[in-house]
Write a protein that holds these residues in place. Sequence first.
Motif, mmCIF file in Angstrom:
data_model
loop_
_atom_site.group_PDB
_atom_site.id
_atom_site.type_symbol
_atom_site.label_atom_id
_atom_site.label_comp_id
_atom_site.label_asym_id
_atom_site.label_seq_id
_atom_site.Cartn_x
_atom_site.Cartn_y
_atom_site.Cartn_z
ATOM 1 N N MET A 1 -7.723 0.007 13.481
ATOM 2 C CA MET A 1 -8.674 0.961 12.522
ATOM 3 C C MET A 1 -8.431 0.715 11.126
ATOM 4 S SD MET A 1 -9.316 5.097 12.526
ATOM 5 C CE MET A 1 -10.851 5.522 12.270
ATOM 6 N N SER A 2 -9.336 0.683 10.265
ATOM 7 C CA SER A 2 -8.909 0.350 8.700
ATOM 8 C C SER A 2 -8.706 1.321 8.275
ATOM 9 C CB SER A 2 -10.211 -0.471 8.200
ATOM 10 O OG SER A 2 -11.325 0.318 8.227
ATOM 11 N N LYS A 3 -7.937 1.190 7.075
ATOM 12 C CA LYS A 3 -7.705 2.311 6.097
ATOM 13 C C LYS A 3 -8.771 2.544 5.283
ATOM 14 C CE LYS A 3 -2.747 1.068 5.381
ATOM 15 N NZ LYS A 3 -1.723 0.695 4.418
ATOM 16 N N LYS A 4 -9.058 4.170 5.033
ATOM 17 C CA LYS A 4 -10.225 4.484 4.260
ATOM 18 C C LYS A 4 -10.416 4.222 2.870
ATOM 19 C CE LYS A 4 -11.071 7.438 7.979
ATOM 20 N NZ LYS A 4 -11.702 8.554 8.551
ATOM 21 N N VAL A 5 -9.204 3.940 2.125
ATOM 22 C CA VAL A 5 -9.226 3.940 0.745
ATOM 23 C C VAL A 5 -7.958 2.970 0.126
ATOM 24 C CG1 VAL A 5 -8.892 5.154 -1.510
ATOM 25 C CG2 VAL A 5 -9.678 6.268 0.281
ATOM 26 N N PHE A 6 -8.812 1.988 -0.836
ATOM 27 C CA PHE A 6 -7.917 1.171 -1.493
ATOM 28 C C PHE A 6 -7.804 1.491 -2.767
ATOM 29 C CE2 PHE A 6 -7.602 -2.995 -3.527
ATOM 30 C CZ PHE A 6 -6.387 -3.598 -2.814
ATOM 31 N N SER A 7 -6.376 1.562 -3.074
ATOM 32 C CA SER A 7 -5.903 1.945 -4.357
ATOM 33 C C SER A 7 -5.329 0.820 -5.391
ATOM 34 C CB SER A 7 -4.944 3.306 -4.346
ATOM 35 O OG SER A 7 -3.852 2.587 -3.846
ATOM 36 N N ILE A 8 -5.263 1.050 -6.711
ATOM 37 C CA ILE A 8 -4.420 0.229 -7.422
ATOM 38 C C ILE A 8 -3.223 -0.054 -7.298
ATOM 39 C CG2 ILE A 8 -3.766 0.059 -10.023
ATOM 40 C CD1 ILE A 8 -6.690 -0.413 -9.855
ATOM 41 N N ASP A 9 -2.532 0.953 -6.588
ATOM 42 C CA ASP A 9 -1.158 0.720 -6.271
ATOM 43 C C ASP A 9 -1.244 -0.160 -4.809
ATOM 44 O OD1 ASP A 9 0.093 2.396 -7.918
ATOM 45 O OD2 ASP A 9 -0.156 3.967 -6.642
ATOM 46 N N ASP A 10 -2.051 -0.251 -4.125
ATOM 47 C CA ASP A 10 -2.327 -1.050 -3.046
ATOM 48 C C ASP A 10 -2.489 -2.576 -3.401
ATOM 49 O OD1 ASP A 10 -2.054 0.735 -0.730
ATOM 50 O OD2 ASP A 10 -4.510 1.288 -1.125
ATOM 51 N N LEU A 11 -3.304 -2.501 -4.335
ATOM 52 C CA LEU A 11 -3.524 -3.812 -4.915
ATOM 53 C C LEU A 11 -2.405 -4.304 -5.804
ATOM 54 C CD1 LEU A 11 -5.392 -6.275 -5.988
ATOM 55 C CD2 LEU A 11 -6.127 -4.808 -7.849
ATOM 56 N N LYS A 12 -1.622 -3.543 -6.386
ATOM 57 C CA LYS A 12 -0.322 -4.087 -7.058
ATOM 58 C C LYS A 12 0.472 -4.739 -6.317
ATOM 59 C CE LYS A 12 2.917 -2.341 -10.346
ATOM 60 N NZ LYS A 12 3.335 -1.380 -11.275
ATOM 61 N N ARG A 13 0.982 -3.871 -5.065
ATOM 62 C CA ARG A 13 1.581 -4.147 -4.194
ATOM 63 C C ARG A 13 1.349 -5.612 -3.403
ATOM 64 N NH1 ARG A 13 0.702 -3.674 1.151
ATOM 65 N NH2 ARG A 13 -0.744 -2.041 0.922
ATOM 66 N N ILE A 14 0.202 -5.571 -3.020
ATOM 67 C CA ILE A 14 -0.345 -7.035 -2.291
ATOM 68 C C ILE A 14 -0.303 -8.103 -3.297
ATOM 69 C CG2 ILE A 14 -2.596 -8.241 -1.491
ATOM 70 C CD1 ILE A 14 -3.250 -5.481 0.021
ATOM 71 N N LEU A 15 -0.496 -7.874 -4.437
ATOM 72 C CA LEU A 15 -0.348 -8.847 -5.581
ATOM 73 C C LEU A 15 0.839 -9.526 -5.788
ATOM 74 C CD1 LEU A 15 -2.754 -7.965 -8.432
ATOM 75 C CD2 LEU A 15 -2.723 -10.296 -7.329
ATOM 76 N N LEU A 16 1.890 -8.496 -5.907
ATOM 77 C CA LEU A 16 3.335 -8.773 -5.732
ATOM 78 C C LEU A 16 3.742 -9.636 -4.612
ATOM 79 C CD1 LEU A 16 4.830 -5.548 -7.584
ATOM 80 C CD2 LEU A 16 4.383 -7.779 -8.582
ATOM 81 N N ASP A 17 3.346 -9.044 -3.464
ATOM 82 C CA ASP A 17 3.813 -9.715 -2.263
ATOM 83 C C ASP A 17 3.148 -11.175 -1.964
ATOM 84 O OD1 ASP A 17 5.155 -7.326 -1.327
ATOM 85 O OD2 ASP A 17 3.636 -7.073 -0.010
ATOM 86 N N GLY A 18 2.114 -11.356 -2.222
ATOM 87 C CA GLY A 18 1.395 -12.526 -2.323
ATOM 88 C C GLY A 18 1.679 -13.625 -3.471
ATOM 89 N N ALA A 19 1.687 -13.122 -4.567
ATOM 90 C CA ALA A 19 1.714 -13.942 -5.718
ATOM 91 C C ALA A 19 2.991 -13.691 -6.654
ATOM 92 C CB ALA A 19 0.543 -13.781 -6.835
ATOM 93 N N GLY A 20 3.821 -12.795 -6.118
ATOM 94 C CA GLY A 20 4.939 -12.608 -7.196
ATOM 95 C C GLY A 20 4.899 -12.016 -8.289
ATOM 96 N N GLU A 21 5.768 -12.059 -9.210
ATOM 97 C CA GLU A 21 5.672 -11.520 -10.626
ATOM 98 C C GLU A 21 4.881 -12.230 -11.554
ATOM 99 O OE1 GLU A 21 6.755 -8.526 -11.818
ATOM 100 O OE2 GLU A 21 7.911 -7.917 -9.862
ATOM 101 N N PRO A 22 3.838 -11.626 -12.312
ATOM 102 C CA PRO A 22 2.882 -12.337 -12.912
ATOM 103 C C PRO A 22 3.500 -13.021 -14.278
ATOM 104 C CG PRO A 22 2.541 -10.005 -13.300
ATOM 105 C CD PRO A 22 3.657 -10.195 -12.242
ATOM 106 N N GLU A 23 2.551 -13.748 -14.769
ATOM 107 C CA GLU A 23 3.357 -14.383 -16.067
ATOM 108 C C GLU A 23 2.880 -13.463 -17.074
ATOM 109 O OE1 GLU A 23 2.111 -18.603 -16.593
ATOM 110 O OE2 GLU A 23 2.445 -19.220 -14.798
ATOM 111 N N GLY A 24 1.883 -12.693 -17.089
ATOM 112 C CA GLY A 24 1.482 -11.777 -17.820
ATOM 113 C C GLY A 24 1.957 -10.413 -17.744
#
Length: 89
Positions: A1-24
Motif C-alpha cells: 500500500m502506498s503512503k498517502k502524503v509526500f512531504s518536503i522532508d521526504d523529498l529532501k531525504r530521497i534527494l540526499l540518498d540518491g544524489a548526495g549533498e548538493p553543490e548549492g
Amino acid sequence: MSKKVFSIDDLKRILLDGAGEPEGVGVEASTVDLEFQELGYDSLAVLETCTRIEREFEISLDEGVLGEALTPRALVDVVNNQLSLANLA
C-alpha cells in the motif's frame, strides 16, 4: 500500500540518498520555490529522485514531470496529486 502524503522532508531525504549533498544550498523550507538547478541538483539527480519516489511510494510519474516540476514545491505537489489519484483507485 502506498503512503498517502509526500512531504518536503521526504523529498529532501530521497534527494540526499540518491544524489548526495548538493553543490548549492539544497532543499530547505526557505528554498522550496527555487529551481532544482539553483539548489545544486542537475537533471540526472532529479531523474534519480523521481525513480526513487516511484519505487518507495508505489506510484508512476509521467515523463513530463521533469519538465513541469522545476522546484521542490512543484514536485511535491505532483507526487501528492498522483498519490491522491492512486488512493482513489
